[in-house]
Scaffold this active site. Structure first.
Site, PDB file in Angstrom:
ATOM      1  N   ASP A 182       1.091  -1.046   0.123  1.00  0.00           N
ATOM      2  CA  ASP A 182       0.031   0.124   0.015  1.00  0.00           C
ATOM      3  C   ASP A 182       0.879   1.366  -0.091  1.00  0.00           C
ATOM      4  O   ASP A 182       1.664   1.387   0.930  1.00  0.00           O
ATOM      5  CB  ASP A 182      -1.000  -0.030   1.136  1.00  0.00           C
ATOM      6  CG  ASP A 182      -2.055   0.924   1.231  1.00  0.00           C
ATOM      7  OD1 ASP A 182      -1.938   1.987   0.720  1.00  0.00           O
ATOM      8  OD2 ASP A 182      -3.168   0.777   1.831  1.00  0.00           O
ATOM      9  N   ARG A 196      -0.122   4.416  -0.300  1.00  0.00           N
ATOM     10  CA  ARG A 196      -0.984   5.681   0.027  1.00  0.00           C
ATOM     11  C   ARG A 196      -0.681   6.513   1.005  1.00  0.00           C
ATOM     12  O   ARG A 196       0.109   5.951   2.053  1.00  0.00           O
ATOM     13  CB  ARG A 196      -2.674   5.318   0.257  1.00  0.00           C
ATOM     14  CG  ARG A 196      -3.293   4.712  -0.965  1.00  0.00           C
ATOM     15  CD  ARG A 196      -4.807   4.219  -0.479  1.00  0.00           C
ATOM     16  NE  ARG A 196      -4.540   2.817   0.192  1.00  0.00           N
ATOM     17  CZ  ARG A 196      -5.778   2.393   0.712  1.00  0.00           C
ATOM     18  NH1 ARG A 196      -7.202   2.881   0.387  1.00  0.00           N
ATOM     19  NH2 ARG A 196      -5.763   1.246   1.194  1.00  0.00           N
TER      20      ARG A 196
END
Length: 364
Positions: A296, A298
């Site tokens: 991930d 983000r």
């Protein structure tokens, strides 16, 4: 005079250069390198690169190096030496996993183990932030300032720019307007936020008039063109988006943050590369790793910044992802309640959801 671009603006220019195949020059601690993105490298520029002399390397992340059995002597990356006869096809095969199963033998690959990898590391961070493959051809320059001036290339002093690559962008509100939607026919307000790093805009949709001194029902939703717009059955994003809006409409208030961090922050093109790898049998985490990304990528600091700018300090968070709760708490937003959002399971995404639960800790 202040017409010259500042460091943040130069970084934004460099991202565009790399996406278009234009090299950039990075300097730090008195040294300097020429950087070309592997994804957008042309045959002509590769020939020019070899004419410079020196020993060019292909910098790749440790995630990609693990797939290729290349030695990441630098910890988080490997500097793979370019063979003398290596052309675009070889560079592409090392950088892009699309053909890994068809042509698994790429090596043996030799990695540089001496010298400073600081600029190579920063080149990969720059490539990631440009949403291209995290792989860059890098060669040392004896006089980087003169080279950048003569070739009209973007020159970045990474002693000052480096920290900005990992620093949070600061979004500011550009405009707000009323917007009636199916979940709130009487209308909500759509707030447009623009980050100061030249990146993509993000949105906040406010339903009703939630009190700023009480926890607001909130959803931090990452953009998903395939699920939100196309109705993809490969993920649960579209149903979660609509379900969150419906619940806010029923309660009469809430805030939905729509962050343009497609594909868990790797961009739509790389997300489609990951989908192609999933078609070859890899799960979503394995696909990201083969591309050279983390599970991930983000940055949830954006969500916390936007909420605080709107006057909210606590939320009832609609999520199945404990990491979002941790990030909100870490960056100053109190999560008083996790509100489950279990929607959108299909025959096509059942394995994907199982992987999110098993490998990413989602509460499904």
């Amino acid at each position: 005079m202040s017409f010259a671009p500042n460091t943040t603006e130069i970084l934004s220019r460099a991202r565009t250069d790399l996406r278009m195949g234009v090299p950039v020059v990075l300097t730090a601690h008195g040294g300097g390198v020429l950087v070309l993105a592997a994804e957008t490298l042309s045959k002509e520029r590769l020939q020019d690169l070899r004419a410079l002399g020196g020993t060019p390397v292909l910098a790749i992340t440790t995630r990609r190096a693990e797939t290729l059995k290349a030695r990441p002597y630098d910890g988080d990356l490997a500097r793979v030496l370019l063979p003398g006869d290596a052309g675009l096809a070889w560079i592409s095969a090392v950088a892009d996993p699309a053909g890994d199963l068809a042509s698994p033998m790429k090596g043996p690959l030799q990695s540089e183990r001496s010298g400073d990898a600081t600029l190579h590391r920063l080149a990969l961070r720059l490539a990631k932030s440009a949403h291209i493959l995290p792989a860059a051809v890098v060669v040392d320059l004896p006089d980087p300032h003169a080279f950048a001036r003569d070739q009209h290339l973007t020159l970045i002093n990474m002693d000052t720019a480096g920290p900005l690559l990992t620093a949070p962008a600061h979004p500011h509100n550009v405009v707000s307007a009323r917007l009636p939607v199916a979940a709130a026919p009487e209308g909500g307000r759509l707030h447009i936020y623009r980050p100061d790093d030249g990146g993509e805009e993000h949105y906040a949709f406010e339903i009703g008039k939630p009190h700023r001194d009480a926890p607001v029902l909130a959803r931090i939703h990452s953009a998903c063109f395939t699920g939100d717009v196309m109705g993809s059955l490969k993920c649960d994003c579209g149903p979660q988006l609509r379900g969150a809006l419906a619940q806010m409409g029923e309660e009469g208030e809430g805030v939905l943050l729509y962050l343009n961090q497609e594909g868990r922050g790797i961009g739509l093109a790389n997300k489609m590369r990951a989908y192609a790898l999933q078609d070859q049998g890899f799960d979503t985490v394995e696909a990201n790793h083969r591309l050279g990304f983390e599970d991930d990528e983000r940055d949830f600091r954006l969500g916390a910044e936007i909420l605080k700018s709107m006057g909210f300090s606590s939320v009832r968070l609609l999520t199945n992802n404990p990491r979002k709760i941790e990030m909100m708490e870490k960056y100053g937003i109190t999560v008083t309640e996790r509100v489950p959002l279990k929607l959108g399971e299909t025959a096509q995404n059942r394995a994907y959801l199982a992987t999110k639960a098993a490998k990413s800790g989602h509460l499904l």
